[in-house]
Enzyme design. Structure first.
Site, PDB file in Angstrom:
ATOM      1  N   GLU A 162      -1.280  -5.549  -3.578  1.00 17.96           N
ATOM      2  CA  GLU A 162      -0.766  -4.598  -2.963  1.00 17.96           C
ATOM      3  C   GLU A 162       0.054  -5.245  -2.037  1.00 17.96           C
ATOM      4  O   GLU A 162       1.659  -4.808  -1.995  1.00 17.96           O
ATOM      5  CB  GLU A 162      -1.844  -3.624  -1.971  1.00 17.96           C
ATOM      6  CG  GLU A 162      -3.211  -2.919  -2.093  1.00 17.96           C
ATOM      7  CD  GLU A 162      -3.692  -2.346  -1.256  1.00 17.96           C
ATOM      8  OE1 GLU A 162      -4.145  -0.489  -1.356  1.00 17.96           O
ATOM      9  OE2 GLU A 162      -3.574  -2.920  -0.507  1.00 17.96           O
TER      10      GLU A 162
ATOM     11  N   ASP B 241       1.101  -0.979   0.059  1.00 15.91           N
ATOM     12  CA  ASP B 241       0.145  -0.284  -0.010  1.00 15.91           C
ATOM     13  C   ASP B 241       0.748   0.717  -0.490  1.00 15.91           C
ATOM     14  O   ASP B 241       0.445   2.079  -1.178  1.00 15.91           O
ATOM     15  CB  ASP B 241      -0.922   0.242   0.737  1.00 15.91           C
ATOM     16  CG  ASP B 241      -1.862   0.939   1.750  1.00 15.91           C
ATOM     17  OD1 ASP B 241      -3.137   1.426   0.490  1.00 15.91           O
ATOM     18  OD2 ASP B 241      -1.236   2.062   2.602  1.00 15.91           O
TER      19      ASP B 241
END
Length: 209
Positions: free
Chosen positions: A106, A38
């Protein structure tokens, strides 16, 4: 179909870990890689937008960034990469499949960062996100603003947001939000209440507008 990632891992175990949901393995799963990925995506996209739009102010860049790293966009990217068939997961509902797929993307980017460094991750981020950024000549409005304007125009009312307890591991908590407009409700999730509400608004617009 094979995974269309255009990257060869030096350590394939990292990719396997990135594609393993916590419901399958409580200890060896992709949650930590998701946390890392992320941040890698966030920095890579921020750098990309900084270079692509040299005359835009911070607010416009932030709007572009929020749209590009949203769960909906990451899920679309993961679908284009044929990621979902490779994810090891437990039973999924229609409501959480999107989040699981976006989270796995992610995690994969976190794995690439560990395997090849930030330059390797940056190259993939630029290849994937540049066309998406170029497709919007103007900065997109954030989903909450768009939903508010939609509701005012069509219903004469404002959307209402509600939040429930955070979930997930302590190092990477997730906040849950619901938005209701015209009797229809959509859920969202994010690393903060703000991001969760943005995700909920985006989901409502996708389902009902």
């Amino acid at each position: 179909m094979p995974l269309s990632l255009n990257y060869e891992f030096s350590d394939p175990k990292l990719l396997d870990l990135a594609l393993t949901q916590s419901g399958v393995d409580n200890e060896n799963n992709n949650e930590r890689l998701e946390f890392l990925g992320d941040r890698v995506i966030g920095l890579g996209v921020a750098e990309l937008l900084y270079d692509m739009f040299p005359s835009e102010a911070e607010g416009a860049l932030a709007q572009r960034h929020a749209a590009l790293v949203s769960t909906v966009t990451l899920n679309k990217i993961a679908s284009n990469l044929n990621l979902f068939p490779h994810i090891k997961h437990t039973h999924l509902t229609a409501g959480n499949k999107q989040n699981v797929t976006a989270d796995a993307f992610e995690a994969v980017m976190g794995a690439i960062y560990l395997d090849g460094g930030f330059n390797a991750a940056r190259d993939i981020i630029r290849n994937i996100f540049s066309p998406l950024a170029e497709s919007n000549e103007l900065p997109p409005k954030d989903p909450k603003t768009t939903l508010q304007e939609f509701c005012q125009k069509n219903f004469g009312t404002l959307p209402e947001y509600a939040f429930s307890d955070e979930s997930g591991p302590s190092h990477n908590p997730a906040f849950n939000a619901e938005v209701t407009a015209s009797g229809k409700t959509a859920a969202g999730r994010g690393a903060s209440k703000k991001l969760a509400s943005l995700d909920a608004a985006e989901t409502w617009l996708r389902l009902y507008s």
